[in-house]
Write an enzyme that holds these catalytic residues in place. Structure first.
Site, PDB file in Angstrom:
ATOM      1  N   LYS A  11     -27.005   2.114 -56.697  1.00  0.00           N
ATOM      2  CA  LYS A  11     -26.668   2.982 -57.827  1.00  0.00           C
ATOM      3  C   LYS A  11     -25.526   3.920 -57.440  1.00  0.00           C
ATOM      4  O   LYS A  11     -25.269   4.188 -56.260  1.00  0.00           O
ATOM      5  CB  LYS A  11     -27.888   3.794 -58.284  1.00  0.00           C
ATOM      6  CG  LYS A  11     -28.430   4.835 -57.290  1.00  0.00           C
ATOM      7  CD  LYS A  11     -27.761   6.180 -57.358  1.00  0.00           C
ATOM      8  CE  LYS A  11     -28.400   7.160 -56.359  1.00  0.00           C
ATOM      9  NZ  LYS A  11     -27.587   8.370 -56.135  1.00  0.00           N
ATOM     10  N   PRO A  92     -24.870  -0.208 -48.234  1.00  0.00           N
ATOM     11  CA  PRO A  92     -24.686   0.660 -47.065  1.00  0.00           C
ATOM     12  C   PRO A  92     -25.737   1.768 -47.016  1.00  0.00           C
ATOM     13  O   PRO A  92     -26.164   2.282 -48.049  1.00  0.00           O
ATOM     14  CB  PRO A  92     -23.277   1.228 -47.252  1.00  0.00           C
ATOM     15  CG  PRO A  92     -22.960   1.042 -48.698  1.00  0.00           C
ATOM     16  CD  PRO A  92     -23.703  -0.184 -49.130  1.00  0.00           C
ATOM     17  N   ALA A  95     -25.645   6.433 -47.858  1.00  0.00           N
ATOM     18  CA  ALA A  95     -24.401   6.402 -48.628  1.00  0.00           C
ATOM     19  C   ALA A  95     -24.536   7.095 -49.968  1.00  0.00           C
ATOM     20  O   ALA A  95     -23.549   7.248 -50.691  1.00  0.00           O
ATOM     21  CB  ALA A  95     -23.968   4.946 -48.852  1.00  0.00           C
ATOM     22  N   GLY A  96     -25.749   7.496 -50.339  1.00  0.00           N
ATOM     23  CA  GLY A  96     -25.973   8.060 -51.666  1.00  0.00           C
ATOM     24  C   GLY A  96     -26.076   6.998 -52.732  1.00  0.00           C
ATOM     25  O   GLY A  96     -25.919   7.276 -53.922  1.00  0.00           O
ATOM     26  N   MET A  97     -26.374   5.747 -52.319  1.00  0.00           N
ATOM     27  CA  MET A  97     -26.434   4.629 -53.257  1.00  0.00           C
ATOM     28  C   MET A  97     -27.848   4.101 -53.467  1.00  0.00           C
ATOM     29  O   MET A  97     -28.049   3.032 -54.049  1.00  0.00           O
ATOM     30  CB  MET A  97     -25.514   3.508 -52.783  1.00  0.00           C
ATOM     31  CG  MET A  97     -24.061   3.937 -52.648  1.00  0.00           C
ATOM     32  SD  MET A  97     -22.924   2.580 -52.344  1.00  0.00           S
ATOM     33  CE  MET A  97     -22.848   1.842 -53.985  1.00  0.00           C
ATOM     34  N   ALA A  98     -28.844   4.835 -52.978  1.00  0.00           N
ATOM     35  CA  ALA A  98     -30.258   4.524 -53.214  1.00  0.00           C
ATOM     36  C   ALA A  98     -30.681   3.170 -52.665  1.00  0.00           C
ATOM     37  O   ALA A  98     -31.547   2.503 -53.229  1.00  0.00           O
ATOM     38  CB  ALA A  98     -30.584   4.608 -54.713  1.00  0.00           C
ATOM     39  N   GLY A  99     -30.110   2.767 -51.532  1.00  0.00           N
ATOM     40  CA  GLY A  99     -30.476   1.476 -50.951  1.00  0.00           C
ATOM     41  C   GLY A  99     -31.944   1.390 -50.587  1.00  0.00           C
ATOM     42  O   GLY A  99     -32.627   0.417 -50.911  1.00  0.00           O
ATOM     43  N   ASP A 134     -35.488   8.410 -56.352  1.00  0.00           N
ATOM     44  CA  ASP A 134     -34.660   7.405 -57.027  1.00  0.00           C
ATOM     45  C   ASP A 134     -35.388   6.091 -57.295  1.00  0.00           C
ATOM     46  O   ASP A 134     -34.814   5.191 -57.915  1.00  0.00           O
ATOM     47  CB  ASP A 134     -33.408   7.112 -56.196  1.00  0.00           C
ATOM     48  CG  ASP A 134     -32.425   8.269 -56.201  1.00  0.00           C
ATOM     49  OD1 ASP A 134     -32.442   9.057 -57.160  1.00  0.00           O
ATOM     50  OD2 ASP A 134     -31.642   8.393 -55.229  1.00  0.00           O
TER      51      ASP A 134
END
Length: 448
Positions: A11, A92, A95-99, A134
Site C-alpha cells: 500500500k 520492501p 518501507a511504509g508499504m505495509a508488507g 494496517d
C-alpha cells in the site's frame, strides 16, 4: 481445500495525518490508503501446528506478524489445527508499504477459505486489527479512508488509472521509531491540511489535484536529505506529485503515462537498487491463480523464472516500455477487439513470423484470435492477413495462454503467461512442449 496460494499487495498513503492520541496510547490518524500491484506471495497449507517461513530468513517463526495472525485465527475460531505458511517477500521491508500487514492479512484471508469461512470479512478485519493497524486495510484493499489507529475503514472514491514509481532507499525507519520521533520533537504543531481536498480530487478523478494534495506528516520524522532528493528526481522526470509513504522510507511518484513512468524508473535505477513500477489495484488480498501453473512446472521438474511487472493494456504502452526493442523475446499485453472484448496475448518477437497452423494442429488448438491488422502492422510490421506469432488461446478454461514462433525453437527461452496480468514465465521450448504433452497435448492442463 488443504492449501491455498495468495497475493498480498503493498500500500501507499496518498494522505496521512496524525490527529491526536487515543486512550490506549496509539496515535489517532486520518489517512487515505491505496493498494498497488507490488505483491508478497503467501502459501498456506493445513498442518498439525503453526509454522512460518519467509524468503527473508530473519522473519521466520513467531516474530513474524503472520504467525500472530494464524494464532489469533485458531484461537478465535476455536479450530484445533495448525498451518504451514511460506512467504515469498517482494515488498520492501520497513518501507511504509505495509508488507508485514499484507502478509498477516493474507494468512487470515487464506485460513478463512481453507477452514470453510468461519468469519465474515468484517470479523476478519476485527481480528486483523489485533495484529496491526494496517491489517484490516490489507484485507479489503482498494482506495480507503482510514481513521482511529488505522482500523476504522470507510470507502473513498477510486483513484483514476495511473502509473506509480516507488523507490526504497538503502536505509529504513521502523513505525515505532517514526511515531516516537513525532512525539519527542513535538511535531503536532505542524500544519494539518484538510483531507477533504484530496477526497474531492478523487471524486472528480482529478489526477493532477490528487498529486498536488499528497501529504504525509511522518515525512518530517525522517531527516535524511535522500527523501527530498528522490522526490525532486521524481518531479524532474515527470511525476505529477511525489511523497513518502507511511512511516517510510519508500517514496512514490504518480505518473500519467507509461513513457514518463518508465523513464523515471530507468533514471532512478541508476542511483537506487530498489525501484518498482506499479499501478493501483482495487482489491486487497487475492487468490494467486498463477500458482497452480508454477506448481505443475515444479511437479514436472521444470525450472522457470517468474518475472513480475505491472499490468499493460495497450500496444502503445508496450512500445513505451521498450517491449519491441531488439533482444526482448516475449512479454504479455492486452488488446481489445472491435467488440470491446479484451484478449490476453503473449508473443515471441523476431524478424520473421511463421505460420502457426502446424503447431496449432499438433496441439489441438482450436480458438485463436489476432490483434487488428492496423495495430500489428504499425508496431510489428505485419501485413493484413498475416498469421503472426500473436495468436492467443482464447478458450475460457485455458490455464496458460501462450504462443510459439518456430524461429525460436533453438533459443534459450519462450514466454509463457499464466492467465494473469502480472507475471511472465520463461521456459525452454522443450520444457514447454513437455508440459503440454504431459497433459495429452491439451493447453487446459490446469483449469484456473
Amino acid at each position: 481445500m488443504d492449501k491455498i496460494s495468495l497475493k498480498a499487495p503493498a500500500k501507499i498513503n496518498l494522505f496521512l495525518d496524525i490527529t491526536g492520541k487515543l486512550p490506549n496510547g496509539y496515535h489517532e490518524i486520518s489517512s487515505v490508503m491505496q493498494t498497488v500491484d507490488l505483491f508478497d506471495y503467501v502459501k498456506i497449507e493445513k498442518a498439525g501446528e503453526i509454522s512460518v517461513k519467509c524468503s527473508s530468513g530473519n522473519l521466520d517463526g513467531e516474530k513474524n506478524i503472520a504467525y500472530k495472525a494464524a494464532k489469533l485465527f485458531f484461537e478465535k475460531s476455536k479450530i484445533e489445527s495448525g498451518a504451514s505458511v511460506f512467504i515469498d517477500k517482494r515488498i520492501p521491508m520497513q518501507a511504509g508499504m505495509a508488507g508485514g500487514s499484507a502478509d498477516a492479512a493474507a494468512v487470515l484471508y487464506g485460513l478463512n477459505i481453507i477452514f470453510d469461512g468461519p468469519f465474515s470479512e468484517e470479523e476478519l478485519c476485527s481480528i486483523g486489527a489485533e495484529c496491526g493497524a494496517d491489517v484490516p486495510f490489507s484485507i479489503v484493499g482498494g482506495t480507503k479512508l482510514s481513521e482511529g489507529f488505522g482500523e476504522k475503514l470507510s470507502p473513498a472514491p477510486e483513484i483514476p488509472d495511473c502509473w506509480i514509481v516507488v523507490v526504497k532507499p538503502d536505509f529504513s525507519m521502523s513505525t515505532p521509531e517514526s511515531y516516537k520521533y513525532y512525539d519527542e520533537h513535538g511535531l503536532s504543531y505542524l500544519e494539518h491540511p484538510d483531507r477533504n481536498e484530496i477526497l474531492a480530487n478523487l471524486e472528480e478523478k482529478d489526477l493532477s489535484g490528487i498529486s498536488e494534495n499528497l501529504y504525509n506528516v511522518l515525512e518530517h520524522t525522517v531527516l535524511s536529505p535522500i527523501i527530498g532528493e528522490i522526490k525532486s528526481e521524481m518531479l524532474k522526470n515527470g511525476a505529477m506529485g511525489s511523497m513518502m509513504t507511511g512511516s517510510g522510507t519508500a517514496i512514490f511518484g504518480i505518473f500519467d503515462s507509461a513513457e514518463k513512468a518508465v523513464a523515471a524508473k530507468d533514471s532512478l535505477s541508476e542511483k537506487y537498487s530498489s525501484v518498482f513500477l506499479s499501478r493501483p489495484t482495487g482489491t486487497g488480498v487475492q487468490i494467486d491463480k498463477s500458482a497452480a501453473v508454477f506448481e505443475k512446472f515444479a511437479e514436472l521438474g521444470i525450472e522457470y523464472e517468474r518475472i513480475d511487472h505491472p499490468a499493460v493494456y495497450t500496444m502503445e504502452e508496450m512500445d513505451a516500455l521498450g517491449i519491441f526493442e531488439k533482444g526482448i523475446i516475449g512479454k504479455n499485453l492486452f488488446l481489445r477487439d472491435n467488440k470491446g472484448k479484451r484478449h490476453f496475448l503473449v508473443f515471441v518477437y523476431g524478424d520473421k513470423h511463421t505460420d502457426l497452423a502446424a503447431i496449432q494442429d499438433e496441439l489441438g488448438i482450436k480458438h485463436v484470435s489476432f490483434g487488428s491488422a492496423e495495430r500489428l502492422d504499425k508496431f510489428l510490421g505485419l501485413t493484413k492477413g498475416s498469421v503472426s506469432p500473436l495468436g492467443v488461446i482464447n478458450d475460457r478454461e485455458a490455464a496458460v495462454e501462450f504462443i510459439i514462433d518456430s524461429d525460436f525453437k533453438n533459443c534459450p527461452c519462450v514466454g509463457v503467461h499464466p492467465n494473469q496480468n502480472t507475471s511472465t514465465v520463461w521456459l525452454t521450448f522443450d520444457d514447454l512442449m513437455k508440459v503440454i504433452r504431459e497433459n495429452g497435448n491439451k493447453i487446459d492442463f490446469i483449469k484456473i
